[in-house]
Design an enzyme around this catalytic site. Sequence first.
Site, PDB file in Angstrom:
ATOM      1  N   CYS A   2     -15.989   1.535  15.536  1.00 22.89           N
ATOM      2  CA  CYS A   2     -16.825   0.582  16.256  1.00 22.89           C
ATOM      3  C   CYS A   2     -18.080   0.419  15.404  1.00 22.89           C
ATOM      4  O   CYS A   2     -18.292   1.152  14.453  1.00 22.89           O
ATOM      5  CB  CYS A   2     -17.221   1.124  17.618  1.00 22.89           C
ATOM      6  SG  CYS A   2     -15.797   1.572  18.629  1.00 22.89           S
ATOM      7  N   ARG A  27     -15.910  -4.136  12.224  1.00 21.63           N
ATOM      8  CA  ARG A  27     -15.526  -2.769  12.581  1.00 21.63           C
ATOM      9  C   ARG A  27     -14.783  -2.685  13.908  1.00 21.63           C
ATOM     10  O   ARG A  27     -14.249  -1.633  14.268  1.00 21.63           O
ATOM     11  CB  ARG A  27     -16.766  -1.876  12.652  1.00 21.63           C
ATOM     12  CG  ARG A  27     -17.515  -1.771  11.342  1.00 21.63           C
ATOM     13  CD  ARG A  27     -18.763  -0.954  11.527  1.00 21.63           C
ATOM     14  NE  ARG A  27     -18.460   0.450  11.659  1.00 21.63           N
ATOM     15  CZ  ARG A  27     -18.441   1.319  10.680  1.00 21.63           C
ATOM     16  NH1 ARG A  27     -18.716   0.919   9.454  1.00 21.63           N
ATOM     17  NH2 ARG A  27     -18.151   2.576  10.893  1.00 21.63           N
ATOM     18  N   TRP A  74     -13.822  -1.216  19.067  1.00 17.15           N
ATOM     19  CA  TRP A  74     -12.385  -1.188  18.833  1.00 17.15           C
ATOM     20  C   TRP A  74     -11.877  -0.074  19.729  1.00 17.15           C
ATOM     21  O   TRP A  74     -12.172   1.100  19.506  1.00 17.15           O
ATOM     22  CB  TRP A  74     -12.067  -0.899  17.374  1.00 17.15           C
ATOM     23  CG  TRP A  74     -10.609  -0.975  17.061  1.00 17.15           C
ATOM     24  CD1 TRP A  74      -9.891  -2.099  16.784  1.00 17.15           C
ATOM     25  CD2 TRP A  74      -9.685   0.120  16.999  1.00 17.15           C
ATOM     26  NE1 TRP A  74      -8.578  -1.776  16.562  1.00 17.15           N
ATOM     27  CE2 TRP A  74      -8.416  -0.427  16.686  1.00 17.15           C
ATOM     28  CE3 TRP A  74      -9.790   1.491  17.184  1.00 17.15           C
ATOM     29  CZ2 TRP A  74      -7.275   0.358  16.549  1.00 17.15           C
ATOM     30  CZ3 TRP A  74      -8.663   2.276  17.053  1.00 17.15           C
ATOM     31  CH2 TRP A  74      -7.414   1.712  16.731  1.00 17.15           C
ATOM     32  N   ASN A  98     -19.733   5.359  18.107  1.00 20.30           N
ATOM     33  CA  ASN A  98     -18.593   5.104  17.233  1.00 20.30           C
ATOM     34  C   ASN A  98     -17.938   6.442  16.941  1.00 20.30           C
ATOM     35  O   ASN A  98     -18.590   7.341  16.418  1.00 20.30           O
ATOM     36  CB  ASN A  98     -19.068   4.457  15.926  1.00 20.30           C
ATOM     37  CG  ASN A  98     -17.965   4.421  14.877  1.00 20.30           C
ATOM     38  OD1 ASN A  98     -16.803   4.289  15.195  1.00 20.30           O
ATOM     39  ND2 ASN A  98     -18.351   4.554  13.610  1.00 20.30           N
ATOM     40  N   GLY A  99     -16.657   6.586  17.296  1.00 17.82           N
ATOM     41  CA  GLY A  99     -15.961   7.849  17.060  1.00 17.82           C
ATOM     42  C   GLY A  99     -15.153   8.236  18.276  1.00 17.82           C
ATOM     43  O   GLY A  99     -14.868   7.402  19.133  1.00 17.82           O
ATOM     44  N   GLU A 477       2.936  -4.610  -0.017  1.00 17.53           N
ATOM     45  CA  GLU A 477       1.587  -5.107   0.258  1.00 17.53           C
ATOM     46  C   GLU A 477       1.652  -6.549   0.780  1.00 17.53           C
ATOM     47  O   GLU A 477       0.934  -6.918   1.715  1.00 17.53           O
ATOM     48  CB  GLU A 477       0.729  -5.004  -1.015  1.00 17.53           C
ATOM     49  CG  GLU A 477      -0.589  -5.763  -0.999  1.00 17.53           C
ATOM     50  CD  GLU A 477      -1.569  -5.337   0.083  1.00 17.53           C
ATOM     51  OE1 GLU A 477      -1.302  -4.347   0.794  1.00 17.53           O
ATOM     52  OE2 GLU A 477      -2.598  -6.015   0.244  1.00 17.53           O
ATOM     53  N   LYS A 481       0.199  -7.712   4.367  1.00 21.17           N
ATOM     54  CA  LYS A 481      -0.797  -8.799   4.488  1.00 21.17           C
ATOM     55  C   LYS A 481      -0.308  -9.846   5.479  1.00 21.17           C
ATOM     56  O   LYS A 481      -1.059 -10.329   6.320  1.00 21.17           O
ATOM     57  CB  LYS A 481      -0.976  -9.452   3.134  1.00 21.17           C
ATOM     58  CG  LYS A 481      -2.092  -9.415   2.226  1.00 21.17           C
ATOM     59  CD  LYS A 481      -3.415  -8.863   2.365  1.00 21.17           C
ATOM     60  CE  LYS A 481      -3.676  -7.646   3.166  1.00 21.17           C
ATOM     61  NZ  LYS A 481      -4.091  -6.475   2.439  1.00 21.17           N
ATOM     62  N   GLU A 484      -0.466  -8.730   9.112  1.00 15.50           N
ATOM     63  CA  GLU A 484      -1.845  -8.716   9.622  1.00 15.50           C
ATOM     64  C   GLU A 484      -2.362 -10.127   9.894  1.00 15.50           C
ATOM     65  O   GLU A 484      -3.022 -10.368  10.889  1.00 15.50           O
ATOM     66  CB  GLU A 484      -2.762  -8.046   8.592  1.00 15.50           C
ATOM     67  CG  GLU A 484      -2.550  -6.560   8.438  1.00 15.50           C
ATOM     68  CD  GLU A 484      -3.548  -5.964   7.472  1.00 15.50           C
ATOM     69  OE1 GLU A 484      -3.509  -6.320   6.282  1.00 15.50           O
ATOM     70  OE2 GLU A 484      -4.373  -5.143   7.888  1.00 15.50           O
ATOM     71  N   HIS A 500      21.565  -1.413   0.565  1.00 14.54           N
ATOM     72  CA  HIS A 500      21.762  -0.177   1.331  1.00 14.54           C
ATOM     73  C   HIS A 500      21.329  -0.328   2.790  1.00 14.54           C
ATOM     74  O   HIS A 500      21.156   0.666   3.486  1.00 14.54           O
ATOM     75  CB  HIS A 500      21.011   0.978   0.664  1.00 14.54           C
ATOM     76  CG  HIS A 500      21.477   1.230  -0.733  1.00 14.54           C
ATOM     77  ND1 HIS A 500      22.728   1.742  -1.021  1.00 14.54           N
ATOM     78  CD2 HIS A 500      20.889   0.981  -1.935  1.00 14.54           C
ATOM     79  CE1 HIS A 500      22.879   1.831  -2.328  1.00 14.54           C
ATOM     80  NE2 HIS A 500      21.779   1.362  -2.914  1.00 14.54           N
ATOM     81  N   LYS A 599     -11.669  -3.036  10.571  1.00 17.86           N
ATOM     82  CA  LYS A 599     -11.828  -2.892   9.124  1.00 17.86           C
ATOM     83  C   LYS A 599     -11.869  -1.430   8.707  1.00 17.86           C
ATOM     84  O   LYS A 599     -11.280  -1.036   7.719  1.00 17.86           O
ATOM     85  CB  LYS A 599     -13.115  -3.603   8.703  1.00 17.86           C
ATOM     86  CG  LYS A 599     -13.386  -3.577   7.213  1.00 17.86           C
ATOM     87  CD  LYS A 599     -12.480  -4.526   6.501  1.00 17.86           C
ATOM     88  CE  LYS A 599     -12.695  -4.551   5.005  1.00 17.86           C
ATOM     89  NZ  LYS A 599     -11.490  -5.062   4.333  1.00 17.86           N
TER      90      LYS A 599
HETATM   91  O1  M6R Z   1     -11.050   1.376   3.979  1.00 16.04           O
HETATM   92  P1  M6R Z   1      -9.698   1.806   3.496  1.00 16.04           P
HETATM   93  O2  M6R Z   1      -9.314   1.201   2.206  1.00 16.04           O
HETATM   94  O3  M6R Z   1      -9.529   3.306   3.497  1.00 16.04           O
HETATM   95  O4  M6R Z   1      -8.690   1.234   4.592  1.00 16.04           O
HETATM   96  C1  M6R Z   1      -7.340   1.568   4.539  1.00 16.04           C
HETATM   97  C2  M6R Z   1      -6.537   0.666   5.447  1.00 16.04           C
HETATM   98  O5  M6R Z   1      -6.974   0.802   6.768  1.00 16.04           O
HETATM   99  C3  M6R Z   1      -6.652  -0.804   5.030  1.00 16.04           C
HETATM  100  O6  M6R Z   1      -6.264  -1.006   3.712  1.00 16.04           O
HETATM  101  C4  M6R Z   1      -5.797  -1.689   5.952  1.00 16.04           C
HETATM  102  O7  M6R Z   1      -4.453  -1.427   5.743  1.00 16.04           O
HETATM  103  C5  M6R Z   1      -6.163  -3.143   5.714  1.00 16.04           C
HETATM  104  N1  M6R Z   1      -6.322  -3.808   6.961  1.00 16.04           N
HETATM  105  C6  M6R Z   1      -5.149  -3.869   4.905  1.00 16.04           C
HETATM  106  O8  M6R Z   1      -5.414  -5.227   4.777  1.00 16.04           O
END
Ligand code: M6R
Length: 604
Positions: A2, A27, A74, A98-99, A477, A481, A484, A500, A599
């Site tokens: 958060c 966040r 969050w 936050n936490g 990746e 992407k 998301e 497989h 994030k």
């Molecule tokens: O801040 P970080 O690079 O440690 O974050 C890791 C993942 O949470 C981050 O890469 C996440 O998968 C992204 N939303 C990908 O786009």
Amino acid sequence: MCGIIGIVASSNVSGQLLESLQRLEYRGYDSAGIATLSNGELDRRRAKGKLQALIDVVSTSPLEGQVGIGHTRWATHGAPSAINAHPHLSGRVAVVHNGIIENYVALKADLMASGHVFESDTDTEVVAHMIEAALASGAAPLEALKSTLDRLEGAYALAVIVEGENDLVMGARRGSPLVVGYGDGEMFIGSDALAVGPFTNRITYLEEGDYVAINRESARIFDAEGNSVERAKHTVASSAVLVEKGNYRHFMEKEIHEQPDSSQHTLARYIDPVAGSPSEHILDFTGISRLQVVACGTAYYAGLVGKYLIEDIAGIPVDIEIASEFRYRNPVMDPGTLTVAISQSGETADTLAALRWCKERGLRTAAIVNAHQSTMAREADIVLGTYAGPEICVLSTKAFTAQIVVLISLAIAGARQRGRIDVATERRYVRELLEAPRLIAQTLSIERQIANLAQDLMRSCDMLFLGRGVMYPMAMEGALKLKESSYIHAEGCAAGEMKHGPISLIDDVTPVVVLAPSDELFDKTMSNLREVIARSGPVTMITDAEGAARAPSEVRVIIVPTGPKLINALIYAVPLQLIAYHIGVCKGTDVDQPRNLAKSVTVE
Ligand code: M6R
């Protein structure tokens, strides 16, 4: 997970609180709230949903007061709702957090037994009640905070205001970051430099266990034992401009387009173009027999690209593991292992815990990290910064390519130091790596074609991404992407693994994106591509000019620049990011803040 902000000023702070929350929305964004001391009394506004909902509430029902706290959430404990939105109140006290307070169930039971009534399902609310209880028994505000902190287990960054205390905001951190910002006649605490960025660039990063009291003029900082301590003040580069969207519609679009610059800035730190070699300071590989990479999400895929390249070029064994798995088993580590955490934020809870696990066992640690003042950057023995600048979109793009730039630089440095390549080969690799910003920029010019492709793919329910070698992690990746940005189910597969199992997913409505640079694996990848075509799968092939000339007539081809194999991951990242971006935009999802994500994942 958060974002929090606290302000003591000489005029109404609600506008500043909201401005800061805008910076912090990356966040968490399922609810938001602010509380102020208005005429000495606590008042708050909260709203479920994006920050705009809170802004609307505040515009119809303004909040006055020169002392205030704010939060963007969050959800972890308790559904996203107005009632669970912070700040949480108890008597004279308002708290944002936050936490995760891990022992909140027991604490809540004690408080309820002594008559406290709770209104939310959150873990955070216990903190407000505990401070209130301490105040009620006669403690001064800071004492009440300290006695509460001593009983909390878990992770927190907190900001607290107390009715009747018109020149005070208190804060504390353990496991979650918190900064103090120094203004002129106003002071701030916030989750990070961005939170206070609109108001000041003079900052102190609190250390683990610290707590703080700010008034309009100053900050008093204490360590976990309650000793008054001095912490360094930093002047951070003014990032106000960098966190605006400029002429772009979304931060994601802007950050994709920033990659020629972000890769260049990162390269400039690690490569000496005159000497034709990696900079001397990059890493001394003496005594390092193995790398253990730990990371999550996109950073993990960068690490996987790094594994392929470092093992190939430098001959150094690289193990890589998702941080959330690594920390909960007993990995076998030897003293020659250098643990490399990769993280944009430097705060990801699982990656940080994995790094700490290694440190505690006496292993050397390094962090490839974009947030240079983050906890990982401060705790790792060696910091290998990426220089992508603030990444605001929840989807990681420019940080990913900057991480790969660092990993390629490490591969070259390791190869040279271990005598695996000669000077001429080192120079060739360096020349090739230096091409990356130009070739990334050139790749961006295919955006119109990808936007057209997105129109055709946007209605898909599932998509597959295939690749071999380095293109395998890139396929994963690309799938991440897309999930998301568009909520389309996607998988990234090793092209050779298709037969497989995943091949059963192929039908005439499931698009398959094949990453196929014309390298030594091209023919193998083409065989797999033909297996898809034979089953009527609609294929888009991303390749270079030579690959396009050899592409089957049934496939749609997107041509990217021909680059050296060393930097193909950097080139192919661009179309994958653009596919995700444009499909998300076509579908109307909020690509900068997709549902359920945040994030900076500072919870396990
Ligand atoms: O801040 P970080 O690079 O440690 O974050 C890791 C993942 O949470 C981050 O890469 C996440 O998968 C992204 N939303 C990908 O786009």
